[in-house]
Design an enzyme around this catalytic site. Structure first.
Site, short mmCIF file in Angstrom:
data_model
loop_
_atom_site.label_atom_id
_atom_site.label_comp_id
_atom_site.label_asym_id
_atom_site.label_seq_id
_atom_site.Cartn_x
_atom_site.Cartn_y
_atom_site.Cartn_z
N ALA A 1 0.82 -1.21 0.00
CA ALA A 1 0.00 0.00 0.00
C ALA A 1 0.86 1.26 0.00
O ALA A 1 0.50 2.26 -0.62
CB ALA A 1 -0.95 -0.01 1.19
N THR A 2 1.99 1.22 0.69
CA THR A 2 2.85 2.42 0.72
C THR A 2 3.24 2.83 -0.69
O THR A 2 3.13 4.01 -1.06
CB THR A 2 4.10 2.16 1.58
N GLN B 1 -7.27 -0.57 5.02
CA GLN B 1 -7.93 -1.22 6.16
C GLN B 1 -9.34 -1.71 5.82
O GLN B 1 -9.88 -2.57 6.51
CB GLN B 1 -8.00 -0.26 7.36
N SER C 1 -3.45 -3.47 0.31
CA SER C 1 -2.27 -4.25 0.64
C SER C 1 -2.67 -5.67 1.01
O SER C 1 -3.63 -5.88 1.76
CB SER C 1 -1.55 -3.59 1.81
N HIS D 1 -1.08 -7.90 2.94
CA HIS D 1 -0.82 -8.40 4.30
C HIS D 1 -1.83 -7.88 5.33
O HIS D 1 -1.79 -8.29 6.49
CB HIS D 1 0.63 -8.14 4.72
N CYS E 1 6.21 5.05 19.22
CA CYS E 1 7.57 5.13 19.75
C CYS E 1 8.49 5.64 18.66
O CYS E 1 8.86 4.91 17.75
CB CYS E 1 8.06 3.74 20.16
#
Ligand SMILES: *Cc1c(COP(=O)(O)O)cnc(C)c1O
Length: 394
Positions: free
Chosen positions: A73-74, A181, A201, A203, A327
Site C-alpha cells: 500500500a505504501t 484497512q 495491501s 498483508h 515510539c
C-alpha cells in the site's frame, strides 16, 4: 489456547493457509516470468497473474485492467499521489487530504509541497470524521486530487466516502482513497463510491507481505498516473519490474476468500468486538474512540483515564495489541490520530488499539478482556492521579 494472543490485526494479519497453498507452486514448479512470451513457463505465470487480477478487481467491483500491482500500500499511495501530481500538473497543483491519514499519504503530500504543490490538511471532528462542507470549501479550480482514506487504521472510523466521491465528481477533481484497512473487511465498490484511485495491501487481508495494488480508473474519466519506477513497461507502464508472481497469486487468493466470506466474517468480528467493547466499557473512565461514527466491525480503540499507556502495554505480556503512542526513537509521542480528535495527550497515551482477526476465538477474547481489565485496575491502584481523583469523588 496458545499464548500470546495476537490482537493487532490492523498492523498485519497472518497468511491464511489457503493463500499459502495457492502460492507455493509459483516458487518452484511454476516459477516463470509473467512477461516471458516465448514459452509455457511464462504463459503459466501470466495466466496466474490474470486470474489474480480478476480476483482483486472483483473484490472492489473494478475491471481487471484497472489493477496495477505494487509492492504494497505504501508504494500504491506514493504512485497515486506523486503520479497524479506529475500527470495533472498542467491542470493545477492543489491536493486536499486529512490530518489523520496514514504516514504514507502524509509524507507523500509533504514531498509534493517540496516540489511546488499546495496541500490542504483537513481537520477531523471528535469522531475522526472529515466535514463534507469543509471539504467543499477547500476545493478550488486548482484542486487536482482529494486523498481521503476509506477507514482509519487506528480507530477504524469509516469516512463518508460516497459523499466525497460525489463532491469530487461535481468539482471535476479526482478522488484517491487509501482503503488498506477497508478492502476485504467491508464492501468496497469503486463505482458506487466514486473512487478514481484506491490503494490496498495483501498483508492486511490475510495475504503475504510485500504485495499490494493500486486501482486506477480507466473510464468516466480515464485516469492517467505517471510512473515512479521505470523499466520494462510492465503494468501498462505505471509500474515496471518483473512481477512478483507468488505474491500476486497470494493477493488474488486472499481477495477471493475475503469476497466469499466477508458477510459471515463481518458478523463474527462484530459480535466478538462488541462483547469485548461492552465489557471494557464497564471499566470506570474509559473512552471508546470514534464511538459515535460508523466503524470497521473488528476494530476497538479504547483509552483509560489515569493509566500510563507504556505501563499498560508492559503489563499485558500475553496479548499483542497496539498502543496509542508511536515510539519514535527516544521520544514517546501520543498518536497524532487521537490528538487530532481532541483527545488529551494523557488519554491518547493510555489508548490501546485492538484489531480482531479471522483466527481469533471467543475464548481468546474472554482472556483479553480479563487481562486488560486486571491490568487497568492494578495500574490505577499505583497511580497517584487516580487515587486523588477517587478521593475527590468521595
Ligand atoms: C498498513 C497500511 C498502509 C501501508 O501498507 P503496506 O502494504 O504495509 O505498505 C497504508 N495505509 C494504511 C491505512 C495502512 O493500514
Amino acid at each position: 489456547m496458545n499464548l500470546p494472543i495476537y490482537l493487532d490485526n490492523n498492523s498485519t494479519t497472518p497468511v491464511d493457509p489457503r493463500v499459502l497453498d495457492a502460492m507455493l507452486p509459483y516458487f518452484t514448479q511454476k516459477f516463470g516470468n509473467a512477461a516471458s512470451r516465448n514459452h509455457s513457463f511464462g504463459w503459466i505465470a501470466e495466466e496466474a497473474v490474470d486470474q489474480a487480477r480478476a480476483q482483486v478487481a472483483s473484490l472492489i467491483a473494478a475491471d481487471p485492467s484497472e489493477i496495477v500491482f505494487t509492492s504494497g500500500a505504501t508504494e500504491a499511495v506514493n504512485l497515486a499521489i506523486k503520479g497524479i501530481f506529475e500527470s495533472y500538473r498542467s491542470k493545477g497543483n492543489h491536493i486536499i487530504t486529512c490530518v489523520t491519514e496514514h504516514k504514507a499519504v502524509l509524507d507523500s503530500c509533504k514531498q509534493i509541497e517540496k516540489i511546488g504543490g499546495r496541500v490542504t490538511y483537513l481537520p477531523v471532528d471528535a469522531n475522526g470524521l472529515v466535514d463534507i462542507d469543509a471539504l467543499q470549501d477547500a476545493i478550488t479550480p486548482e484542486t487536482i486530487l482529494i486523498a481521503i482514506m476509506y477507514a482509519n487504521n487506528e480507530t477504524g472510523v469509516i469516512q463518508p466516502v460516497r459523499e466525497i466521491g460525489r463532491l469530487a465528481a461535481e468539482n471535476n477533481t479526482l478522488f484517491f482513497s487509501d482503503a488498506t484497512q477497508a478492502v476485504g473487511k467491508i464492501p468496497v465498490n469503486v463505482t458506487d463510491d466514486g473512487i478514481h484511485l484506491l490503494a490496498m495491501s495483501a498483508h492486511k487481508l490475510y495475504g503475504p507481505k510485500g504485495i499490494g495494488a493500486l486501482y486506477v480508473r480507466r473510464r468516466n474519466p480515464r485516469v492517467v498516473t505517471s510512473a515512479l519506477i521505470h523499466g520494462g513497461g510492465h503494468e501498462r507502464g505505471m509500474r515496471s519490474g518483473t512481477l512478483n508472481v507468488p505474491g500476486i497469486v497470494g493477493l488474488g487468493k486472499a481477495a477471493e476468500i475475503c469476497a466469499t466470506e466477508m458477510h459471515h466474517e463481518q458478523r463474527r468480528a462484530l459480535s466478538l468486538r462488541d462483547r469485548l467493547e461492552n465489557n471494557l466499557r464497564k471499566i470506570d473512565h474509559s473512552l471508546v474512540s470514534s464511538a459515535d461514527a460508523p466503524r470497521l466491525p473488528h476494530v476497538l480503540n479504547i483509552a483509560f483515564q489515569h493509566v500510563d499507556g507504556q505501563a499498560l502495554m508492559m503489563s499485558m505480556k500475553n496479548i499483542a495489541v497496539s498502543s496509542g503512542s508511536a515510539c519514535t526513537s527516544a521520544s514517546l509521542e501520543p498518536s497524532y490520530v487521537l490528538t487530532a480528535m481532541k483527545l488529551s495527550n494523557e488519554l491518547a497515551h493510555s489508548a490501546i488499539r485492538i484489531g480482531i482477526g479471522r483466527f481469533n476465538t471467543e475464548e481468546e477474547i474472554e482472556f483479553a478482556t480479563l487481562q486488560i481489565t486486571n491490568a487497568v485496575n492494578h495500574l490505577r491502584t499505583l497511580s497517584p492521579a487516580w487515587l486523588m481523583a477517587q478521593d475527590e469523588n468521595t
